[in-house]
Design an enzyme around this catalytic site. Structure first.
Site, PDB file in Angstrom:
ATOM      1  N   LYS A 201      28.763  69.390  27.357  1.00 18.37           N
ATOM      2  CA  LYS A 201      28.386  68.440  28.399  1.00 18.37           C
ATOM      3  C   LYS A 201      27.506  69.074  29.473  1.00 18.37           C
ATOM      4  O   LYS A 201      27.242  68.446  30.502  1.00 18.37           O
ATOM      5  CB  LYS A 201      29.647  67.853  29.047  1.00 18.37           C
ATOM      6  CG  LYS A 201      30.579  67.144  28.065  1.00 18.37           C
ATOM      7  CD  LYS A 201      31.832  66.653  28.777  1.00 18.37           C
ATOM      8  CE  LYS A 201      32.836  66.068  27.791  1.00 18.37           C
ATOM      9  NZ  LYS A 201      34.072  65.597  28.469  1.00 18.37           N
TER      10      LYS A 201
ATOM     11  N   ARG B  75      44.687  60.998  28.867  1.00 17.81           N
ATOM     12  CA  ARG B  75      43.621  59.992  28.915  1.00 17.81           C
ATOM     13  C   ARG B  75      44.072  58.721  28.210  1.00 17.81           C
ATOM     14  O   ARG B  75      44.879  58.759  27.273  1.00 17.81           O
ATOM     15  CB  ARG B  75      42.350  60.526  28.230  1.00 17.81           C
ATOM     16  CG  ARG B  75      41.848  61.851  28.763  1.00 17.81           C
ATOM     17  CD  ARG B  75      41.461  61.778  30.233  1.00 17.81           C
ATOM     18  NE  ARG B  75      40.385  60.829  30.456  1.00 17.81           N
ATOM     19  CZ  ARG B  75      39.094  61.133  30.295  1.00 17.81           C
ATOM     20  NH1 ARG B  75      38.723  62.344  29.893  1.00 17.81           N
ATOM     21  NH2 ARG B  75      38.170  60.225  30.542  1.00 17.81           N
TER      22      ARG B  75
ATOM     23  N   PRO C 242      29.008  60.499  31.000  1.00 13.77           N
ATOM     24  CA  PRO C 242      28.235  61.392  30.128  1.00 13.77           C
ATOM     25  C   PRO C 242      29.086  62.334  29.282  1.00 13.77           C
ATOM     26  O   PRO C 242      29.904  63.102  29.804  1.00 13.77           O
ATOM     27  CB  PRO C 242      27.378  62.181  31.125  1.00 13.77           C
ATOM     28  CG  PRO C 242      27.251  61.280  32.307  1.00 13.77           C
ATOM     29  CD  PRO C 242      28.579  60.586  32.400  1.00 13.77           C
ATOM     30  N   GLU C 243      28.890  62.226  27.969  1.00 15.48           N
ATOM     31  CA  GLU C 243      29.477  63.138  27.003  1.00 15.48           C
ATOM     32  C   GLU C 243      28.322  63.778  26.241  1.00 15.48           C
ATOM     33  O   GLU C 243      27.167  63.651  26.653  1.00 15.48           O
ATOM     34  CB  GLU C 243      30.442  62.390  26.079  1.00 15.48           C
ATOM     35  CG  GLU C 243      31.602  61.717  26.827  1.00 15.48           C
ATOM     36  CD  GLU C 243      32.577  60.997  25.907  1.00 15.48           C
ATOM     37  OE1 GLU C 243      32.664  61.382  24.713  1.00 15.48           O
ATOM     38  OE2 GLU C 243      33.245  60.052  26.358  1.00 15.48           O
TER      39      GLU C 243
ATOM     40  N   ARG D 152      29.359  59.085  42.234  1.00 10.85           N
ATOM     41  CA  ARG D 152      30.704  59.514  42.623  1.00 10.85           C
ATOM     42  C   ARG D 152      30.794  60.996  42.965  1.00 10.85           C
ATOM     43  O   ARG D 152      31.846  61.496  43.325  1.00 10.85           O
ATOM     44  CB  ARG D 152      31.704  59.153  41.516  1.00 10.85           C
ATOM     45  CG  ARG D 152      31.808  57.646  41.279  1.00 10.85           C
ATOM     46  CD  ARG D 152      32.907  57.301  40.311  1.00 10.85           C
ATOM     47  NE  ARG D 152      34.227  57.657  40.846  1.00 10.85           N
ATOM     48  CZ  ARG D 152      35.368  57.500  40.173  1.00 10.85           C
ATOM     49  NH1 ARG D 152      35.333  56.974  38.947  1.00 10.85           N
ATOM     50  NH2 ARG D 152      36.514  57.854  40.701  1.00 10.85           N
TER      51      ARG D 152
END
Length: 275
Positions: A66, A257, A9-10, A119
């Site tokens: 977010k 990243r 999710p962004e 998670r």
């Protein structure tokens, strides 16, 4: 409504969660809160979460970057952060909750809203003031609320890789790894390009790409199967090829990243030094 599970999710995903919650869960009396895994709770116990929300209603919601904030009346907000695998599911009367649902909000109409997080990197918290929370966390203005002039001031005055600037939530809130790659691909800009070296036209092009990509993803409800084939995301990853020129995509670690890009369409230019 169908279960809403979106990847990493962004900003566009959280905006889609917001609209999903608004269309399913507002203005209903909360009859109970069941915490299945307190690991996702931040600075609130399961008992306190249930006690403070029971009998209230989710009145409206607000997204920033977010984070999703749900107003539960007076000075009480539920803060949801979806981490890497968080999602929402509005359950019918007898529908079984997913095994990875961490918190369940029950309503008087016998429906439930599940905060699902496989998670467990997500966060559920109660706060009293959204603006104070944003200030305390030093979160930057939302990516869709920044003006062009503000964007130029942010990006153009910081040294470092432009992708790292886009990912920095204290500079621009809401952009994550996937959409940063897409924005840079649309702007034809190498992710390792030095931000301070970008020209005025570069910054304007990058800003327009950011707005277009985020707004388009929201319009498509972040359904990756519906993304234009001309985008990088459907091709991103090993053995992926550039949808523009057909060359193999390259990857590099930038800003901590993994970045995917086309070395031909996103050429890295030398740093321009100004006297």
């Amino acid at each position: 409504m169908p279960r809403l599970r979106l990847p990493m999710p962004e900003l566009p995903e959280v905006e889609t969660f917001k609209r999903y919650l608004d269309s399913t869960s507002l203005h209903q009396r909360i009859t109970g809160v069941a915490v299945r895994d307190a690991y996702v709770l931040k600075r609130v116990s399961p008992r306190e979460l249930a006690r403070r929300l029971k009998g209230r209603r989710f009145e409206n919601s607000r997204r920033h970057g977010k984070h999703l904030f749900v107003h539960a009346g007076n000075e009480l907000w539920l803060r949801l952060h979806f981490g890497m695998t968080g999602s929402l599911e509005y359950l019918k009367r007898d529908e079984v909750a997913p095994k990875t649902a961490r918190v369940l909000f029950s309503f008087a109409n016998n429906r439930r809203l599940a905060f699902d997080d496989q998670r467990k990197f997500g966060e559920v918290e109660l706060i009293e003031d959204v603006n104070e929370f944003l200030q305390t966390r030093r979160l930057a203005p939302d990516a869709l609320e920044i003006s062009l002039s503000h964007f130029k001031a942010i990006v153009g005055k910081h040294h470092g890789a432009v992708k790292a600037i886009l990912l920095n939530q204290q500079l621009i809130a809401g952009i994550g790894n996937l959409y940063a790659d897409e924005i840079l691909f649309r702007a034809r800009m190498h992710p390792a390009a030095e931000a301070a070296s970008l020209s005025d036209n570069d910054l304007r092009r990058l800003f327009r790409a950011m707005r277009y990509v985020l707004e388009k993803a929201i319009a498509l409800k972040t359904d990756f199967n519906r993304l234009p084939k001309s985008w990088l995301l459907p091709h991103r990853g090993k053995r992926g090829r550039c949808p523009r020129c057909g060359r193999a995509l390259k990857s590099a670690t930038i800003g901590g990243r993994t970045s995917w890009f086309c070395a031909h369409c996103q050429k890295r230019r030398q740093l321009r030094f100004q006297a």
